[in-house]
Design a protein around this motif. Structure first.
Motif, mmCIF file in Angstrom:
data_model
loop_
_atom_site.group_PDB
_atom_site.id
_atom_site.type_symbol
_atom_site.label_atom_id
_atom_site.label_comp_id
_atom_site.label_asym_id
_atom_site.label_seq_id
_atom_site.Cartn_x
_atom_site.Cartn_y
_atom_site.Cartn_z
ATOM 1 N N ASP A 146 0.791 -1.471 -0.687
ATOM 2 C CA ASP A 146 -0.076 0.294 0.108
ATOM 3 C C ASP A 146 0.833 1.208 -0.266
ATOM 4 N N GLU A 147 2.106 1.040 0.894
ATOM 5 C CA GLU A 147 2.892 1.961 0.354
ATOM 6 C C GLU A 147 4.890 2.097 0.204
ATOM 7 N N ALA A 148 4.679 3.000 -1.205
ATOM 8 C CA ALA A 148 5.804 3.106 -1.764
ATOM 9 C C ALA A 148 7.058 3.743 -0.700
ATOM 10 N N TYR A 149 8.490 4.044 -1.340
ATOM 11 C CA TYR A 149 9.608 4.638 -1.131
ATOM 12 C C TYR A 149 9.425 6.272 -1.706
ATOM 13 N N LEU A 150 9.401 7.053 -1.413
ATOM 14 C CA LEU A 150 9.310 8.393 -2.612
ATOM 15 C C LEU A 150 10.376 9.162 -1.634
ATOM 16 N N PRO A 166 6.248 3.150 -10.301
ATOM 17 C CA PRO A 166 5.834 1.589 -10.787
ATOM 18 C C PRO A 166 5.131 0.897 -10.061
ATOM 19 N N GLN A 167 5.045 0.475 -8.367
ATOM 20 C CA GLN A 167 4.414 -0.278 -7.613
ATOM 21 C C GLN A 167 2.528 0.316 -8.281
ATOM 22 N N PHE A 168 2.499 1.419 -8.378
ATOM 23 C CA PHE A 168 1.227 1.723 -8.691
ATOM 24 C C PHE A 168 0.697 2.224 -9.832
ATOM 25 N N TRP A 169 1.218 1.611 -10.812
ATOM 26 C CA TRP A 169 0.906 2.030 -12.327
ATOM 27 C C TRP A 169 -0.285 1.964 -12.828
ATOM 28 N N PRO A 170 -0.547 2.999 -13.434
ATOM 29 C CA PRO A 170 -2.122 3.164 -13.813
ATOM 30 C C PRO A 170 -2.622 2.938 -15.267
ATOM 31 N N GLU A 171 -3.760 1.577 -14.950
ATOM 32 C CA GLU A 171 -4.549 1.340 -16.293
ATOM 33 C C GLU A 171 -4.200 2.117 -17.810
ATOM 34 N N ASN A 172 -3.797 1.515 -18.498
ATOM 35 C CA ASN A 172 -4.033 2.271 -20.148
ATOM 36 C C ASN A 172 -2.913 3.816 -20.833
ATOM 37 N N LEU A 173 -2.018 4.158 -19.630
ATOM 38 C CA LEU A 173 -1.544 4.732 -19.717
ATOM 39 C C LEU A 173 -0.720 5.313 -21.773
ATOM 40 N N ASP A 174 -0.901 5.970 -21.277
ATOM 41 C CA ASP A 174 -0.722 6.285 -23.249
ATOM 42 C C ASP A 174 0.778 7.548 -23.371
ATOM 43 N N ILE A 339 9.450 9.066 -13.886
ATOM 44 C CA ILE A 339 8.540 7.921 -12.696
ATOM 45 C C ILE A 339 10.017 7.639 -12.266
ATOM 46 N N THR A 340 9.271 7.056 -10.989
ATOM 47 C CA THR A 340 9.286 6.722 -9.532
ATOM 48 C C THR A 340 10.474 5.854 -9.131
ATOM 49 N N ALA A 341 11.087 4.652 -9.595
ATOM 50 C CA ALA A 341 11.746 3.552 -9.527
ATOM 51 C C ALA A 341 12.480 3.329 -8.716
ATOM 52 N N THR A 342 11.841 4.381 -6.762
ATOM 53 C CA THR A 342 12.814 4.239 -6.311
ATOM 54 C C THR A 342 12.936 3.464 -4.612
ATOM 55 N N GLY A 343 12.171 2.794 -4.865
ATOM 56 C CA GLY A 343 12.645 1.545 -3.725
ATOM 57 C C GLY A 343 11.255 1.023 -2.974
ATOM 58 N N ASN A 433 23.390 -6.189 9.338
ATOM 59 C CA ASN A 433 22.996 -7.123 8.308
ATOM 60 C C ASN A 433 24.195 -6.765 6.810
ATOM 61 N N ARG A 434 24.662 -7.693 6.306
ATOM 62 C CA ARG A 434 25.380 -8.348 5.311
ATOM 63 C C ARG A 434 24.902 -6.791 4.156
ATOM 64 N N PHE A 435 23.842 -6.706 3.548
ATOM 65 C CA PHE A 435 23.246 -6.076 2.260
ATOM 66 C C PHE A 435 22.842 -4.215 2.978
ATOM 67 N N ILE A 436 23.204 -3.503 1.837
ATOM 68 C CA ILE A 436 23.344 -2.614 2.431
ATOM 69 C C ILE A 436 22.260 -1.805 1.389
ATOM 70 N N SER A 437 21.369 -2.147 0.336
ATOM 71 C CA SER A 437 20.654 -1.763 -0.464
ATOM 72 C C SER A 437 19.540 -0.764 0.248
ATOM 73 N N GLY A 438 19.251 0.059 -0.622
ATOM 74 C CA GLY A 438 18.279 1.304 0.246
ATOM 75 C C GLY A 438 17.197 1.569 1.340
ATOM 76 N N TYR A 439 16.061 0.096 0.333
ATOM 77 C CA TYR A 439 15.209 0.010 1.732
ATOM 78 C C TYR A 439 15.574 -0.935 2.726
ATOM 79 N N ILE A 440 16.853 -1.470 2.765
ATOM 80 C CA ILE A 440 17.038 -2.675 4.517
ATOM 81 C C ILE A 440 17.948 -1.268 5.275
ATOM 82 N N ARG A 441 18.195 -0.121 4.591
ATOM 83 C CA ARG A 441 18.969 0.523 5.968
ATOM 84 C C ARG A 441 17.988 1.771 6.011
ATOM 85 N N ARG A 442 16.912 2.056 5.109
ATOM 86 C CA ARG A 442 15.757 2.884 5.491
ATOM 87 C C ARG A 442 15.178 1.975 7.096
ATOM 88 N N ALA A 443 14.715 0.939 6.937
ATOM 89 C CA ALA A 443 14.165 0.034 7.855
ATOM 90 C C ALA A 443 14.836 -0.244 8.922
#
Length: 504
Positions: A146-150, A166-174, A339-343, A433-443
């Motif tokens: 229900d929520e994406a990172y911005l 991208p998590q909430f891509w609109p249908e029929n976007l031209d 397009i905010t493909a930010t995680g 945590n050995r992984f430093i992806s943004g979504y892991i660090r933010r959490a």
């Protein structure tokens, strides 16, 4: 009103939930179960994300279930084929009738005196009902649907064009003939780029920090060859093991020679992107293995860059304005669509409110037990996959372990199983945590953590998990098996105020 009773409630009808249900039905056919799915369709992640080009970032010979061969010709496959695979699994195992769509689990309260979970479920019409079960299989995933990172960019709201996550891509976007800027460098960004170039007038991928990107054939030639001579299941298993072993060898190489592997991956990417591409666009500031490596099938992203259809810009955002983005370097990007493909936003326990004997459970006060249970939470198993390999590899192992655990409890007559953690477990600093992806660090600080010693940590290692989960004893002295027994949380896990007993 009579409350429905089940042996097991499975949360989620995605790749994990359908797999867990299949194990349960085939291994313990006497168990009653129901699958609760929030959305009106099965598929989980693969139903949620609907942007152009959506595909797996792992090969499907390891992301597919161990018991069901992946027969589609593409090993790096589009989302639609994955949904079909999930639906086929459900249909072949008669699981469809167990799924209750648009049923969202709101809260779950463990009652030791009854050895049952009491679940509050919200239906599509907003009404609520109550279910009881002896065990919960949580297959709700690790991030919010229900929520994406911005990020908080200056003047973001001043932009007057189309803004999409991208998590909430609109249908029929031209987007035909449009100027598009994709902000991001992860798997979603590198997937969207080449897909959008087929119709857009201009596509720019704007990244603050690059990611390792490698090209992989969309079809596995080894599997294609084997299927000419071997039964589908045998060919699938051989391909699966070949891929697993190759992945483990790569991981060891990452640890042994991080500098050399980094240089090799950068050189390969630059060579494929073409002589006009600045190497900085493919030069991350971290080492291989610290984040997921983006795999692009048949080099489609690199081809789009070479052909001039996709432009990569490595820079930072100064501010937005009505028609585009001003960069800190002084450059400007005009865009009709941004397009905010930010995680992702990580979410523990599927966003459900849990309580144990009236004591509220806070996700950040939990310690993971063998990567499948939580400290002092009875009769619940959560299904999660790997960050550095295919998700389903671990789901299969956890499902097998869960069924062996339930069988052991039936044979011994125990009603309650609890990973008991005392104050000493909480006092020890956990493993980082050995992984430093943004979504892991933010959490960090919001999610369950690893402990210091076994069994309170989990390895991102398939062979380790095979040893501990698949071949290890269920009753190995690290779990407490009992009859009805009240759980008292240690001070470090308590949350105030304490909830009232759900039974009162």
């Amino acid at each position: 009103m009579k409350v429905e009773q089940f042996d097991v409630v499975i949360i989620g009808a995605g790749l994990s939930g359908i797999g867990a249900a299949r194990y349960l039905k085939t291994r313990l056919p006497q168990k009653s179960f129901v699958i609760l799915e929030t959305k009106p369709r099965m598929g989980g992640t693969w139903d949620l994300f609907r942007y152009p080009g959506i595909r797996s970032d792992s090969d499907m010979h390891t992301m597919g279930y161990v018991f069901k061969p992946w027969k589609h010709p593409k090993a790096i496959s589009e989302g639609g084929a994955i949904i079909s695979y999930i639906k086929e699994t459900a249909a072949e195992n008669d699981l469809d009738r167990h799924i209750r769509f648009q049923h969202k689990l709101i809260s779950a309260s463990w009652l030791s005196d009854q050895s049952r979970w009491m679940l509050e479920v919200e239906k599509a019409d907003g009404s609520r009902s109550t279910l009881m079960c002896a065990f919960i299989f949580s297959c709700a995933g690790y991030y919010s649907h229900d929520e994406a990172y911005l990020p908080q960019w200056p003047a973001y709201d001043d932009y007057k064009g189309i803004r999409i996550h991208p998590q909430f891509w609109p249908e029929n976007l031209d987007y035909a003939g449009k100027r598009i800027v994709i902000i991001g460098s992860g798997a979603t960004a590198v997937t969207l780029g080449p897909a959008l170039t087929e119709q857009a007038a201009q596509v720019i991928q704007l990244q603050r920090s690059p990611t390792f990107v490698v090209s992989r054939p969309s079809e596995d030639a080894f599997n294609t060859f084997l299927k000419r001579f071997l039964p589908a299941q045998l060919a699938y298993q051989a391909t699966r093991w070949r891929t697993i072993i190759a992945g483990r060898l790569r991981a060891k190489r990452f640890v042994k020679d991080p500098q050399g592997v980094k240089r090799m991956l950068i050189d390969l990417a630059v060579k494929q992107a073409g002589p006009e591409c600045d190497p900085k666009h493919f030069t991350p500031d971290y080492f291989p293995g610290q984040q997921r490596i983006c795999r692009v099938p048949d080099g489609d992203m690199f081809k789009a860059v070479r052909d001039g259809r996709l432009t990569i810009v490595t820079d930072e955002i100064e501010r937005f304005d009505a028609t585009g983005i001003q960069l800190k370097s002084g450059k400007r990007l005009d865009a009709d669509i941004i397009i905010t493909a930010t995680g992702l936003v990580l979410e523990a326990l599927g966003g459900v409110k849990y309580a144990v004997d009236g004591q509220e459970i806070a996700p950040n006060k939990l310690i993971m037990f063998k990567g499948l249970m939580y400290s002092n939470v009875p009769n619940m198993i959560y299904f999660t996959g790997y960050f550095n390999a295919s998700w389903t590899l671990k789901v299969d192992l956890v499902a097998d372990y869960a069924c062996r655990l339930l069988k052991h409890m039936d044979e011994t007559g125990t009603k309650q199983v609890t990973p008991v953690a005392d104050e000493a477990v909480f006092r020890k600093p956990g493993r980082p945590n050995r992984f430093i992806s943004g979504y892991i660090r933010r959490a960090a600080g919001k999610m369950p953590r690893m402990g210091a010693d076994f069994p309170w940590f989990t390895e991102q290692n398939y062979f380790w998990d095979r040893k501990t989960l698949l071949r290890g004893k269920v009753d190995d002295g690290t779990l407490q098996f009992s009859g009805p027994q009240r759980v008292v949380l240690p001070p470090s896990q308590r949350v105030e105020p304490v909830l009232q007993q759900a039974a009162e």
